[in-house]
Design an enzyme around this catalytic site. Structure first.
Site, PDB file in Angstrom:
ATOM      1  N   ASP A 191     -71.845 -85.217 -79.043  1.00 25.99           N
ATOM      2  CA  ASP A 191     -73.250 -84.956 -79.177  1.00 25.99           C
ATOM      3  C   ASP A 191     -73.796 -84.095 -77.817  1.00 25.99           C
ATOM      4  O   ASP A 191     -73.530 -84.615 -76.767  1.00 25.99           O
ATOM      5  CB  ASP A 191     -73.847 -86.142 -79.395  1.00 25.99           C
ATOM      6  N   HIS A 364     -80.353 -89.433 -76.948  1.00 23.98           N
ATOM      7  CA  HIS A 364     -79.247 -88.766 -76.669  1.00 23.98           C
ATOM      8  C   HIS A 364     -78.765 -88.850 -75.368  1.00 23.98           C
ATOM      9  O   HIS A 364     -79.571 -88.903 -74.496  1.00 23.98           O
ATOM     10  CB  HIS A 364     -79.561 -87.378 -77.160  1.00 23.98           C
TER      11      HIS A 364
END
Lengths: 551, 551
Positions: A191, A364
């Site tokens: 990611d 994130h």
């Protein structure tokens, strides 16, 4: 072909959102995620965007199933559109499937085979052996994947951060990722969303501190806007509400439905006497009330937006209310969020948002976390995913720092194929890829040309030239008349309109009969004349449409 | 009326930009600043916005002059439009007037009386005695104002920050503001732009460190995007370039012109052999080149944007180039800036921007500086200016913390009048105010209705229904035909178009002759039918325009 492993992102490596990756080996295909993207500002009138999946349509008989890493729409929003075309089993954790089920019912896809898995479960899909690995993220029940293929182990992080103190106490499965490193990982997909951000992303629990701070000082009602899928954030708001002996009212269709799903599946805990209904609002003292709702992005039809503009049926802002926007202002939304904040302040509320208080943390991983993941998994090949080009570049810079050789790092475009064979990895092949615009109920009927037209119309409006011509003689029987929309305020600018009409009449008078009888030539002539005139006199470029009626 | 001091913001207290304030006492008026605002995202096709100044038109004979605090367009951009209507002398410091002069010439206003002042100068304008006070900001030569009126001293900060180490060594005039506090200040107007931000704003000099860091590591050319008016930033880029024995090329009309003005007035220093022309680029080694240009906001026609998309005549990005975006991404621009960054990365450049490096600091005071200003000046009344409502609220919260009584703090709207008399201050009166949209060469011919039309067109396009009718008989002689723009892709959606045409033909057939002969009724009928159909079948709401030709 047969001993080649192909990894193909169909979306998510040129944008935030649209995440969809295909793994293929011989006659077996699995799909990881099928996400949507919210439109960029030049995609006028588009509701959302999904990846084009013609490659899957052409290879439908090979598909063994689709695996969802978590329940966010940028990973699941394209699923109904995919399943309408190709029926396939869907694998995911309980909450992910719970959220998806709702959507599938809306699209009459309730017959889809949904297979619920738990972290550390393994599922065999053709030659692929897929293991689910718990990660922490801004939604509960997210997983990464360890996919064993005939060529070796492929690890996909899904969306993740390394939250050391998750709200539910369920840590990311560091041990499994570490085991993958020991075992030897062929390829890591990781990611990249926050690859620009230095340091570590704060734990979700940090938000609780901000909530406690605000709750302890608030004198009246508290209204919190949270993403409807952010179960842990909702849980924290509820926990702090209970700590201060307040009652919670959930307001808004999506947040009520998500909370109910999470409650049923055991991901959310609310004592019965704490969760009240909107109807109970009037029975409560102001200082007992916590309303949890959506609309943190300033979405025009959201509950928060309606509250802010006095359009909500039951909730009116008054002096003493505190409103918390517990979310990031997503780039592109700042101005609409700013307007909501102004409206709320004007009506007497205290408003608290990311810029002025720690009421939000990201879901994130930042740079240090991304490095840790790379060091744990120690992949031979690395493919940064989930990001625009710049995010992938920053992520690949981290990998280089950790001594992954440059030639083993692959920054892909959507549709690029990473082929791994006995001869190593290469990125030469391509499959069809693209974006499909969803506008209302239309799928893919809005294309670039339509968007260009909308852009043009948006910028300077449209001017119609109406002209009636007698077919036989070429005589003008009516017009030229001018109608415009979005161009100038006609009442105020009668002069402009008159000038234009005069100009066109003169132009037509000056043309010979032959030209007039050729309507396409006549149209071009009128369009060009008017275009030049408006550019020179007004510096504007409206869309010009001559319409000729032949009698 | 005669012993009342009125302070009237005509713009800048409901938005960032549009700054304009009127001071009136009896028959004397002075104006402070005349700024523009860049359009918000729903002001489609509007180039910029200026404040409506009908109040000044109605009182033109009272106006003694306009005072500019500094040369940024949000303080000077409306000046040409104001001067076209009312001639008045313009007061400002040398650089401010230098920048303004350029604009006035473009508007054929070169005959305007420009009166250059220096910090600590005092100018008498009617009953007003205006003193200019040096402040530090993101443009050179900014001033605040100490305005002595018959009712007392009014202090206006202009835009400011408290830079302890300004690039030119010229400190903010703390002593003068302190003197105002001693003397006794009736009213303070202070810059609220960064009132949400905690702590202190960093000194402009901090940017130098980031430049040194980047310059010392760069292997190839360096391209820096800076706001064209940010002379100190340009100076720092030049200084660091010299430190590393590099040559500087300025690229872009506005930056070259501003640098030349600053150079002529002594605000910028560039050794002759350091400032080269674009034509010299090919003679230089890559590691000698520093290009300073504009386009940090992703503006589509800017130099940086053209470089990023290979459309610049002389500068093509190549591997080894470093591009620095030395500016804030202004909310609303993030996505276009993000695209530019992606383009540059894709072409092989290293790209450095606010998010990943300290290449920008703000020009506006944060909370601690705002408190210091309030404590220095110790005003009786306080009016936060320069900001949206939320900024003014946060600024007023600071003032309350510093024990300025709530009733002495005035959060104004544009057009509100603060009246100060023997009886104290009150905010009851109003004067006309508003926003004028500038689109191309048109001033104010684009109004709300036009913008609403553009919004509608932008969202779902336009559908025209063409129908020819014989006037006498009411017979349909042609159509209904459908033309659309920005609606659906017509080739792909012939079916939709055919359905619509059929639907309308049926509708008309079902109408009685009387209705058909009433063209406005017929139009309404067709519009409603189509509207309902498109909403139900496609969930779209294009603009629908029936056009009837009567023969």
């Amino acid at each position: 072909m047969e001993n080649i492993l192909s990894v193909i992102p169909l979306g998510g490596v040129e944008e935030i959102g649209l995440n969809m990756t295909v793994l293929q080996y011989g006659d077996d295909i699995i799909v990881v995620d099928a996400g949507l993207m919210f439109p960029e500002e030049d995609m006028l009138g588009v509701d959302f965007v999904i990846p084009a999946f013609s490659y899957l349509l052409a290879n439908r008989e090979k598909i063994k199933g689709i695996i969802l890493t978590h329940g966010h729409e940028d990973h699941t929003g394209a699923l109904p559109f995919l399943l309408k075309e190709i029926n396939m089993p869907v694998y995911g954790t309980a909450l992910t499937l719970g959220l998806v089920k709702e959507k599938l019912c809306e699209h009459n896809l309730e017959k889809t085979e949904l297979i619920s898995v738990r972290p550390r479960d393994r599922v065999k899909l053709g030659v692929f052996d897929v293991e689910f690995v718990r990660v922490t993220h801004s939604i509960v029940d997210g997983v990464g994947l360890g996919i064993r293929t005939p060529r070796g182990l492929v690890v996909h992080t899904g969306d993740f951060k390394l939250d050391p103190t998750p709200v539910d106490g369920q840590l990311m499965d560091f041990h499994k990722f570490s085991e993958y490193g020991e075992e030897g990982t062929l390829l890591l997909l990781s990611d990249s969303t926050n690859a620009e951000n230095g340091g570590f992303t704060y734990s979700e629990k940090e938000v609780r501190r901000a909530f406690v701070d605000i709750f302890s000082q608030a004198k009246g009602r508290i209204i919190i806007a949270i993403f409807a899928s952010h179960i842990h954030r909702i849980q924290q708001a509820i926990d702090v509400a209970m700590q201060y002996q307040k009652k919670v009212i959930l307001c808004g269709k999506s947040i009520v439905s998500n909370a109910q799903i999470a409650l049923d599946l055991g991901y959310l805990s609310i004592p019965k006497n704490t969760w009240l209904r909107l109807e109970d609002l009037k029975k409560l003292r102001d200082d007992e009330v916590v309303i949890i709702t959506t609309g943190s992005q300033g979405e025009p039809m959201s509950v928060l937006s309606r509250i802010a503009t006095d359009e909500h049926k039951f909730i009116k802002i008054k002096e003493g209310d505190t409103v918390i926007l517990s979310a990031k202002m997503i780039p592109g939304n700042e101005r609409s969020v700013g307007r909501i904040i102004n409206h709320l302040f004007r009506r007497g509320a205290d408003v608290v948002y990311e810029k002025v208080s720690e009421v939000h943390v990201s879901g994130h991983a930042s740079k240090e976390e991304l490095k840790l993941m790379l060091n744990l998994v120690r992949p031979k090949y690395f493919m940064p995913v989930h990001g625009e080009y710049r995010h992938l570049v920053y992520h690949s810079l981290l990998a280089k720092k950790l001594d992954i050789p440059k030639e083993n790092i692959f920054i892909m475009k959507n549709g690029n194929v990473l082929e791994i064979s006995d001869n190593g990895a290469s990125m030469n092949a391509r499959v069809p890829s693209g974006r499909i615009f969803i506008d209302g109920k239309g799928i893919g009927d809005v294309e670039e040309m339509v968007l260009r037209d909308r852009m043009r119309l948006a910028h300077d409006g449209i001017v119609l030239i109406l002209l009636g011509i007698e077919k036989l003689t070429g005589n003008i029987v009516s017009g030229p008349d001018i109608i415009s929309r979005g161009f100038v305020f006609e009442d105020a600018s009668q002069e402009v309109i008159n000038n234009v009409r005069g100009l066109l009449a003169d132009t037509i008078k000056g043309l010979d009969r032959e030209l007039i009888s050729d309507s396409s030539l006549l149209k071009a002539k009128m369009r060009n004349t008017l275009k030049k005139y408006l550019r020179n006199t007004m510096d504007r470029r409206p869309m010009i449409m001559p319409i000729i009626f032949e009698v």
